[in-house]
Motif scaffolding. Structure first.
Motif, PDB file in Angstrom:
ATOM      1  N   GLY A 125       0.707  -1.132  -0.027  1.00  0.00           N
ATOM      2  CA  GLY A 125      -0.053   0.235  -0.026  1.00  0.00           C
ATOM      3  C   GLY A 125       0.722   1.210  -0.031  1.00  0.00           C
ATOM      4  O   GLY A 125       1.838   1.333  -0.664  1.00  0.00           O
ATOM      5  N   SER A 126       0.483   2.226   0.969  1.00  0.00           N
ATOM      6  CA  SER A 126       1.070   3.559   1.014  1.00  0.00           C
ATOM      7  C   SER A 126       2.476   3.449   1.455  1.00  0.00           C
ATOM      8  O   SER A 126       3.253   4.392   1.255  1.00  0.00           O
ATOM      9  CB  SER A 126       0.215   4.522   1.667  1.00  0.00           C
ATOM     10  OG  SER A 126       0.172   4.019   2.796  1.00  0.00           O
ATOM     11  N   THR A 127       2.786   2.465   2.565  1.00  0.00           N
ATOM     12  CA  THR A 127       3.915   2.261   2.723  1.00  0.00           C
ATOM     13  C   THR A 127       5.083   1.858   1.825  1.00  0.00           C
ATOM     14  O   THR A 127       6.127   2.682   1.679  1.00  0.00           O
ATOM     15  CB  THR A 127       4.087   1.140   3.851  1.00  0.00           C
ATOM     16  OG1 THR A 127       3.248   1.244   4.888  1.00  0.00           O
ATOM     17  CG2 THR A 127       5.422   0.913   4.262  1.00  0.00           C
ATOM     18  N   LEU A 128       4.708   0.999   0.735  1.00  0.00           N
ATOM     19  CA  LEU A 128       5.451   1.000  -0.631  1.00  0.00           C
ATOM     20  C   LEU A 128       5.754   1.988  -1.406  1.00  0.00           C
ATOM     21  O   LEU A 128       6.641   2.535  -1.718  1.00  0.00           O
ATOM     22  CB  LEU A 128       4.873  -0.172  -1.132  1.00  0.00           C
ATOM     23  CG  LEU A 128       5.617  -0.842  -2.561  1.00  0.00           C
ATOM     24  CD1 LEU A 128       5.464  -1.995  -2.504  1.00  0.00           C
ATOM     25  CD2 LEU A 128       5.379   0.065  -3.686  1.00  0.00           C
ATOM     26  N   SER A 179      -6.118   1.229  -5.608  1.00  0.00           N
ATOM     27  CA  SER A 179      -4.805   0.389  -5.641  1.00  0.00           C
ATOM     28  C   SER A 179      -4.591   0.162  -7.243  1.00  0.00           C
ATOM     29  O   SER A 179      -5.466   0.348  -7.943  1.00  0.00           O
ATOM     30  CB  SER A 179      -5.010  -0.908  -5.026  1.00  0.00           C
ATOM     31  OG  SER A 179      -6.320  -1.546  -5.572  1.00  0.00           O
ATOM     32  N   ARG A 180      -3.249  -0.183  -7.297  1.00  0.00           N
ATOM     33  CA  ARG A 180      -2.654  -0.059  -8.550  1.00  0.00           C
ATOM     34  C   ARG A 180      -1.693  -1.544  -8.654  1.00  0.00           C
ATOM     35  O   ARG A 180      -1.007  -1.445  -7.791  1.00  0.00           O
ATOM     36  CB  ARG A 180      -1.894   0.831  -8.774  1.00  0.00           C
ATOM     37  CG  ARG A 180      -1.477   0.972 -10.528  1.00  0.00           C
ATOM     38  CD  ARG A 180      -0.773   2.136 -10.763  1.00  0.00           C
ATOM     39  NE  ARG A 180      -0.125   2.125 -12.150  1.00  0.00           N
ATOM     40  CZ  ARG A 180       0.651   3.378 -12.467  1.00  0.00           C
ATOM     41  NH1 ARG A 180       0.853   4.159 -11.762  1.00  0.00           N
ATOM     42  NH2 ARG A 180       1.303   3.216 -13.831  1.00  0.00           N
ATOM     43  N   ASP A 181      -1.976  -2.417  -9.539  1.00  0.00           N
ATOM     44  CA  ASP A 181      -0.884  -3.613  -9.614  1.00  0.00           C
ATOM     45  C   ASP A 181       0.281  -3.262 -10.430  1.00  0.00           C
ATOM     46  O   ASP A 181       0.528  -3.396 -11.671  1.00  0.00           O
ATOM     47  CB  ASP A 181      -1.698  -4.747 -10.192  1.00  0.00           C
ATOM     48  CG  ASP A 181      -0.572  -5.921 -10.341  1.00  0.00           C
ATOM     49  OD1 ASP A 181       0.162  -6.019  -9.615  1.00  0.00           O
ATOM     50  OD2 ASP A 181      -1.076  -6.961 -11.169  1.00  0.00           O
ATOM     51  N   LYS A 182       1.229  -2.232  -9.779  1.00  0.00           N
ATOM     52  CA  LYS A 182       2.263  -1.861 -10.490  1.00  0.00           C
ATOM     53  C   LYS A 182       3.369  -3.165 -10.632  1.00  0.00           C
ATOM     54  O   LYS A 182       4.085  -2.971 -11.794  1.00  0.00           O
ATOM     55  CB  LYS A 182       2.942  -0.626  -9.529  1.00  0.00           C
ATOM     56  CG  LYS A 182       2.311   0.535  -9.538  1.00  0.00           C
ATOM     57  CD  LYS A 182       3.118   1.819  -9.249  1.00  0.00           C
ATOM     58  CE  LYS A 182       4.066   2.256 -10.319  1.00  0.00           C
ATOM     59  NZ  LYS A 182       4.628   3.425 -10.007  1.00  0.00           N
ATOM     60  N   SER A 183       3.296  -3.843  -9.903  1.00  0.00           N
ATOM     61  CA  SER A 183       4.238  -5.070  -9.885  1.00  0.00           C
ATOM     62  C   SER A 183       3.875  -5.867 -11.303  1.00  0.00           C
ATOM     63  O   SER A 183       4.695  -6.241 -12.035  1.00  0.00           O
ATOM     64  CB  SER A 183       4.128  -6.069  -8.785  1.00  0.00           C
ATOM     65  OG  SER A 183       5.192  -7.241  -8.876  1.00  0.00           O
ATOM     66  N   GLY A 184       2.558  -6.204 -11.351  1.00  0.00           N
ATOM     67  CA  GLY A 184       2.324  -6.756 -12.581  1.00  0.00           C
ATOM     68  C   GLY A 184       2.651  -5.900 -13.913  1.00  0.00           C
ATOM     69  O   GLY A 184       2.987  -6.520 -15.084  1.00  0.00           O
ATOM     70  N   GLU A 185       2.300  -4.765 -13.877  1.00  0.00           N
ATOM     71  CA  GLU A 185       2.684  -3.636 -15.106  1.00  0.00           C
ATOM     72  C   GLU A 185       4.288  -3.855 -15.454  1.00  0.00           C
ATOM     73  O   GLU A 185       4.595  -4.155 -16.526  1.00  0.00           O
ATOM     74  CB  GLU A 185       2.285  -2.377 -14.498  1.00  0.00           C
ATOM     75  CG  GLU A 185       0.722  -2.125 -14.629  1.00  0.00           C
ATOM     76  CD  GLU A 185       0.516  -0.634 -14.304  1.00  0.00           C
ATOM     77  OE1 GLU A 185       1.565   0.127 -14.514  1.00  0.00           O
ATOM     78  OE2 GLU A 185      -0.464  -0.327 -13.723  1.00  0.00           O
ATOM     79  N   HIS A 186       5.004  -4.055 -14.297  1.00  0.00           N
ATOM     80  CA  HIS A 186       6.489  -3.964 -14.497  1.00  0.00           C
ATOM     81  C   HIS A 186       6.816  -5.453 -15.072  1.00  0.00           C
ATOM     82  O   HIS A 186       7.654  -5.517 -15.867  1.00  0.00           O
ATOM     83  CB  HIS A 186       7.140  -3.996 -12.978  1.00  0.00           C
ATOM     84  CG  HIS A 186       7.102  -2.713 -12.600  1.00  0.00           C
ATOM     85  ND1 HIS A 186       7.006  -2.297 -11.230  1.00  0.00           N
ATOM     86  CD2 HIS A 186       7.105  -1.289 -13.277  1.00  0.00           C
ATOM     87  CE1 HIS A 186       6.987  -0.983 -10.837  1.00  0.00           C
ATOM     88  NE2 HIS A 186       7.052  -0.429 -12.149  1.00  0.00           N
ATOM     89  N   GLN A 187       6.281  -6.414 -14.633  1.00  0.00           N
ATOM     90  CA  GLN A 187       6.603  -7.752 -15.184  1.00  0.00           C
ATOM     91  C   GLN A 187       6.181  -7.963 -16.537  1.00  0.00           C
ATOM     92  O   GLN A 187       6.898  -8.315 -17.265  1.00  0.00           O
ATOM     93  CB  GLN A 187       5.901  -8.971 -14.089  1.00  0.00           C
ATOM     94  CG  GLN A 187       6.241 -10.159 -14.743  1.00  0.00           C
ATOM     95  CD  GLN A 187       5.905 -11.440 -13.748  1.00  0.00           C
ATOM     96  OE1 GLN A 187       5.530 -11.204 -12.615  1.00  0.00           O
ATOM     97  NE2 GLN A 187       6.638 -12.428 -13.855  1.00  0.00           N
TER      98      GLN A 187
END
Length: 228
Positions: A125-128, A179-187
């Motif tokens: 979340g916001s921590t990341l 929320s946003r799946d940035k990890s999925g976007e990066h992969q």
């Protein structure tokens, strides 16, 4: 974004103030008084003033003969222009990397993604979104994708725009409601690059940049609404 202990005083001042501005510790529009900054950072006025002049060139500080220095304000128009230029320049750097990247480039991309993925498993979340180490690994991943680009000038321009965009990303993260799946976007972006599918990778990168633009615009609109 931290300067080495042996770095010249101007570079120390530059890195300290740049980090404070990008992380929104120094707020948009805030006045930057040389005497106060000198006391805060334990440096004389000369390196502080020179660093402020350099940050003016980077576009995150504004200077006026009558009013001195201030943190550049945040605006939708500014970020739209930053995003437009990022789409043009970063996709060019990515395309060249995909065309010319070798085995070492592929290994660097995989390693940078792995390091980013490791910290994303620890933070949520916001921590990341506001974590300095995540931000550093996030930038390292993006620039690993550009590692096969041979134009140093292009990469310097990309670097400057990326840092300017990071200030907006941090600003929007403070007000994030979706929320946003940035990890999925990066992969997906990594996979397309390593598969040498330049057309797909360029589309994914452009969408990645414009998705952040949408969230920044929403955050600015929310802030403006609270001030009315």
């Amino acid at each position: 974004m931290n300067a080495p202990a042996s770095a010249p005083l101007i570079d120390v001042a530059l890195m300290k103030m740049k980090k404070a501005i990008v992380c929104c510790e120094l707020a948009p529009g805030e006045k930057l008084k040389v005497a106060e900054l000198s006391k805060a950072y334990g440096l004389s006025s000369s390196p502080i003033r020179e660093a402020l002049n350099r940050l003016t060139q980077d576009g995150i500080v504004e200077a006026s003969e009558n009013k001195g220095f201030k943190v550049a304000p945040i605006s939708k128009e500014d970020y739209k222009e930053i995003s437009r230029l990022r789409c043009l320049l970063e996709t060019e750097a990515l395309s060249e990397s995909i065309q010319h990247g070798d085995d070492e480039w592929e290994a660097a991309v995989l390693g940078a993604f792995h390091r980013l993925n490791l910290i994303e498993k620890k933070l949520t979340g916001s921590t990341l979104a506001l974590d300095d180490e995540w931000s550093a690994r996030h930038k390292a991943f993006h620039f690993s994708l550009f590692g096969g680009c041979s134009s140093h000038l292009l990469l310097r321009m990309v670097d400057s725009l990326f840092d300017r965009a990071e200030r907006y990303r941090r600003f929007s993260a403070h007000q994030r409601v979706k929320s946003r799946d940035k990890s999925g976007e990066h992969q997906a972006l990594m996979n397309a690059a390593l598969e040498r599918d330049s057309e797909k990778a360029v589309v994914l990168l452009r969408n990645h940049i414009t998705s952040t633009l949408d969230r920044v615009v929403e955050a600015i609109d929310r802030q403006d609404a609270t001030l009315q």
